[in-house]
Design a protein around this motif. Structure first.
Motif, mmCIF file in Angstrom:
data_model
loop_
_atom_site.group_PDB
_atom_site.id
_atom_site.type_symbol
_atom_site.label_atom_id
_atom_site.label_comp_id
_atom_site.label_asym_id
_atom_site.label_seq_id
_atom_site.Cartn_x
_atom_site.Cartn_y
_atom_site.Cartn_z
ATOM 1 N N TYR A 34 63.994 29.322 -106.284
ATOM 2 C CA TYR A 34 63.353 29.082 -104.993
ATOM 3 C C TYR A 34 63.652 30.245 -104.049
ATOM 4 C CZ TYR A 34 62.139 24.160 -105.733
ATOM 5 O OH TYR A 34 61.580 22.995 -106.177
ATOM 6 N N TYR A 36 63.478 31.053 -99.850
ATOM 7 C CA TYR A 36 63.290 30.641 -98.469
ATOM 8 C C TYR A 36 63.552 31.858 -97.578
ATOM 9 C CZ TYR A 36 63.369 25.622 -99.532
ATOM 10 O OH TYR A 36 63.077 24.373 -99.993
ATOM 11 N N GLN A 38 64.535 32.901 -93.288
ATOM 12 C CA GLN A 38 64.962 32.412 -91.983
ATOM 13 C C GLN A 38 64.759 33.530 -90.988
ATOM 14 O OE1 GLN A 38 69.107 31.263 -91.586
ATOM 15 N NE2 GLN A 38 68.584 29.785 -90.016
ATOM 16 N N SER A 41 67.390 32.774 -86.423
ATOM 17 C CA SER A 41 67.934 31.526 -85.894
ATOM 18 C C SER A 41 66.966 30.343 -85.948
ATOM 19 C CB SER A 41 68.424 31.702 -84.456
ATOM 20 O OG SER A 41 69.452 32.646 -84.413
ATOM 21 N N GLN A 42 65.779 30.552 -86.520
ATOM 22 C CA GLN A 42 64.902 29.392 -86.723
ATOM 23 C C GLN A 42 65.340 28.665 -87.983
ATOM 24 O OE1 GLN A 42 60.754 30.512 -86.816
ATOM 25 N NE2 GLN A 42 60.996 31.945 -85.127
ATOM 26 N N GLY A 43 64.798 27.488 -88.227
ATOM 27 C CA GLY A 43 65.066 26.797 -89.474
ATOM 28 C C GLY A 43 64.474 27.544 -90.656
ATOM 29 N N PRO A 44 65.143 27.531 -91.797
ATOM 30 C CA PRO A 44 64.589 28.201 -92.983
ATOM 31 C C PRO A 44 63.199 27.679 -93.325
ATOM 32 C CG PRO A 44 66.890 27.633 -93.344
ATOM 33 C CD PRO A 44 66.478 26.975 -92.064
ATOM 34 N N TYR A 46 60.304 27.498 -96.458
ATOM 35 C CA TYR A 46 60.013 27.643 -97.882
ATOM 36 C C TYR A 46 58.955 28.713 -98.094
ATOM 37 C CZ TYR A 46 57.589 26.541 -102.249
ATOM 38 O OH TYR A 46 56.963 26.625 -103.473
ATOM 39 N N HIS A 49 58.364 29.088 -105.278
ATOM 40 C CA HIS A 49 59.323 28.797 -106.320
ATOM 41 C C HIS A 49 58.662 28.921 -107.680
ATOM 42 C CE1 HIS A 49 57.455 24.804 -106.335
ATOM 43 N NE2 HIS A 49 58.118 24.511 -107.447
ATOM 44 N N TYR A 87 66.535 34.061 -98.700
ATOM 45 C CA TYR A 87 67.486 33.383 -99.576
ATOM 46 C C TYR A 87 66.840 33.090 -100.921
ATOM 47 C CZ TYR A 87 70.093 32.352 -95.282
ATOM 48 O OH TYR A 87 70.785 32.437 -94.094
ATOM 49 N N LEU A 99 69.900 21.948 -101.938
ATOM 50 C CA LEU A 99 69.801 23.404 -101.869
ATOM 51 C C LEU A 99 71.155 23.953 -101.458
ATOM 52 C CD1 LEU A 99 66.458 24.045 -99.955
ATOM 53 C CD2 LEU A 99 66.906 24.500 -102.365
ATOM 54 N N THR A 100 71.657 24.927 -102.195
ATOM 55 C CA THR A 100 72.892 25.605 -101.833
ATOM 56 C C THR A 100 72.542 27.033 -101.428
ATOM 57 O OG1 THR A 100 74.172 24.274 -103.381
ATOM 58 C CG2 THR A 100 75.161 26.337 -102.620
ATOM 59 N N PHE A 101 72.787 27.345 -100.160
ATOM 60 C CA PHE A 101 72.435 28.661 -99.616
ATOM 61 C C PHE A 101 73.589 29.644 -99.773
ATOM 62 C CE2 PHE A 101 68.423 28.021 -97.344
ATOM 63 C CZ PHE A 101 68.328 26.649 -97.352
ATOM 64 N N GLY A 102 73.248 30.858 -100.223
ATOM 65 C CA GLY A 102 74.214 31.946 -100.192
ATOM 66 C C GLY A 102 74.054 32.722 -98.897
ATOM 67 N N GLU A 103 74.376 34.020 -98.942
ATOM 68 C CA GLU A 103 74.302 34.835 -97.738
ATOM 69 C C GLU A 103 72.925 35.463 -97.552
ATOM 70 O OE1 GLU A 103 77.796 33.410 -97.230
ATOM 71 O OE2 GLU A 103 76.795 34.636 -95.721
ATOM 72 N N TYR B 35 72.661 20.486 -92.355
ATOM 73 C CA TYR B 35 73.354 21.733 -92.625
ATOM 74 C C TYR B 35 73.934 22.269 -91.319
ATOM 75 C CZ TYR B 35 71.043 22.218 -97.213
ATOM 76 O OH TYR B 35 70.608 22.043 -98.509
ATOM 77 N N LEU B 43 73.751 28.720 -94.790
ATOM 78 C CA LEU B 43 73.825 27.312 -94.397
ATOM 79 C C LEU B 43 74.762 26.549 -95.327
ATOM 80 C CD1 LEU B 43 70.894 28.374 -93.471
ATOM 81 C CD2 LEU B 43 70.367 25.948 -93.280
ATOM 82 N N PHE B 90 71.156 22.320 -88.598
ATOM 83 C CA PHE B 90 69.782 22.140 -89.037
ATOM 84 C C PHE B 90 69.648 20.858 -89.846
ATOM 85 C CE2 PHE B 90 67.860 26.022 -87.739
ATOM 86 C CZ PHE B 90 68.832 27.003 -87.821
ATOM 87 N N TYR B 101 61.918 22.136 -98.956
ATOM 88 C CA TYR B 101 62.438 21.406 -97.810
ATOM 89 C C TYR B 101 61.651 21.780 -96.547
ATOM 90 C CZ TYR B 101 66.916 20.272 -100.151
ATOM 91 O OH TYR B 101 67.897 19.802 -100.979
ATOM 92 N N PHE B 103 62.448 22.122 -92.626
ATOM 93 C CA PHE B 103 63.584 22.192 -91.715
ATOM 94 C C PHE B 103 63.147 21.985 -90.275
ATOM 95 C CE2 PHE B 103 67.382 23.636 -93.957
ATOM 96 C CZ PHE B 103 66.865 23.996 -95.179
ATOM 97 N N GLY B 104 64.067 21.416 -89.487
ATOM 98 C CA GLY B 104 63.866 21.370 -88.057
ATOM 99 C C GLY B 104 64.230 22.702 -87.416
#
Lengths: 111, 112
Positions: A34, A36, A38, A41-44, A46, A49, A87, A99-103, B35, B43, B90, B101, B103-104
């Motif tokens: 997947y 994503y 960002q 500072s907004q929400g990630p 999609y 995938h 991401y 979902l597990t986010f890295g850097e 998150y 996150l 979030f 997903y 997100f807000g």
């Protein structure tokens, strides 16, 4: 879920293709890749995938190597608005799996 | 179709105070997630829910509580706020047939 490795930052000229790499050498057969992004500072959001075939939608293309150990997200004609953190996430396609986010990779598109 | 709505957008708390971050979705998604994102970091999952009445811990649940009494709402409760909880929070949701997903827009919380 498999771990992913991405470069911390990349630059791209406006109007050129942005190619963002991701390494996921421990991916298993039932895990999807997947992407994503960002934007400041907004929400990630999609993007796209895929499992093993290359995928394309209105936002981007996803190229997955034949051995599935790496992939590349392609933004064909990058604009300034594509500046964001991208991401790459590997995730099992079970209902609602987390979902597990890295850097991620900070992509900066320059004029 | 509003998607995922988070309130408030900004909040400053004093150490030891408590508050509830609100999250609501109108897509009839069963799965919802909270998150947190510290500056310059990715996150981290706090709590998640697979449906009304069911919640479970994520990576960093300490200092937080959640409840899921309805499909639409998934509030996050902070008890005894600490400076380490200064972060952007979030909320996200996912439903069958969704590609990813949703997100807000986040709640920026500062604890002083």
């Amino acid at each position: 879920d498999a771990k992913t490795t991405q470069p911390p930052s990349m630059d791209c000229a406006e109007g050129r293709a942005a190619n963002l790499p991701c390494n996921h050498s421990t991916i298993s057969g039932n895990e999807y890749v997947y992407w994503y992004r960002q934007i400041h500072s907004q929400g990630p959001q999609y993007i796209i995938h895929g499992l093993k075939n290359n995928e394309t939608n209105e936002m981007a293309s996803l190229i997955i190597t034949e051995d599935r150990k790496s992939s590349t997200l392609i933004l064909p004609h990058a604009t300034l608005r594509d500046t964001a953190v991208y991401y790459c996430i590997v995730r099992k396609e079970t209902s609602g799996s987390r979902l597990t986010f890295g850097e991620g990779t900070q992509l900066t598109v320059n004029p | 179709n509003a998607g995922v709505t988070q309130t408030p957008k900004f909040r400053i708390l004093k150490i030891g105070q408590s508050m509830t971050l609100q999250c609501a979705q109108d897509m009839n998604h069963n799965y919802m997630y909270w998150y947190r994102q510290d500056p310059g970091m990715g996150l981290k999952l706090i709590y998640y829910s697979v449906g009304a009445g069911i919640t479970d811990k994520g990576e960093v649940p300490n200092g937080y509580n959640v409840s899921r009494s309805t499909t639409e709402d998934f509030p996050l409760r902070l008890e005894l706020a600490a400076p380490s909880q200064t972060s952007v929070y979030f909320c996200a949701s996912w439903g069958t047939g969704s590609y990813g997903y949703t997100f807000g827009s986040g709640t920026r919380l500062t604890v002083v």
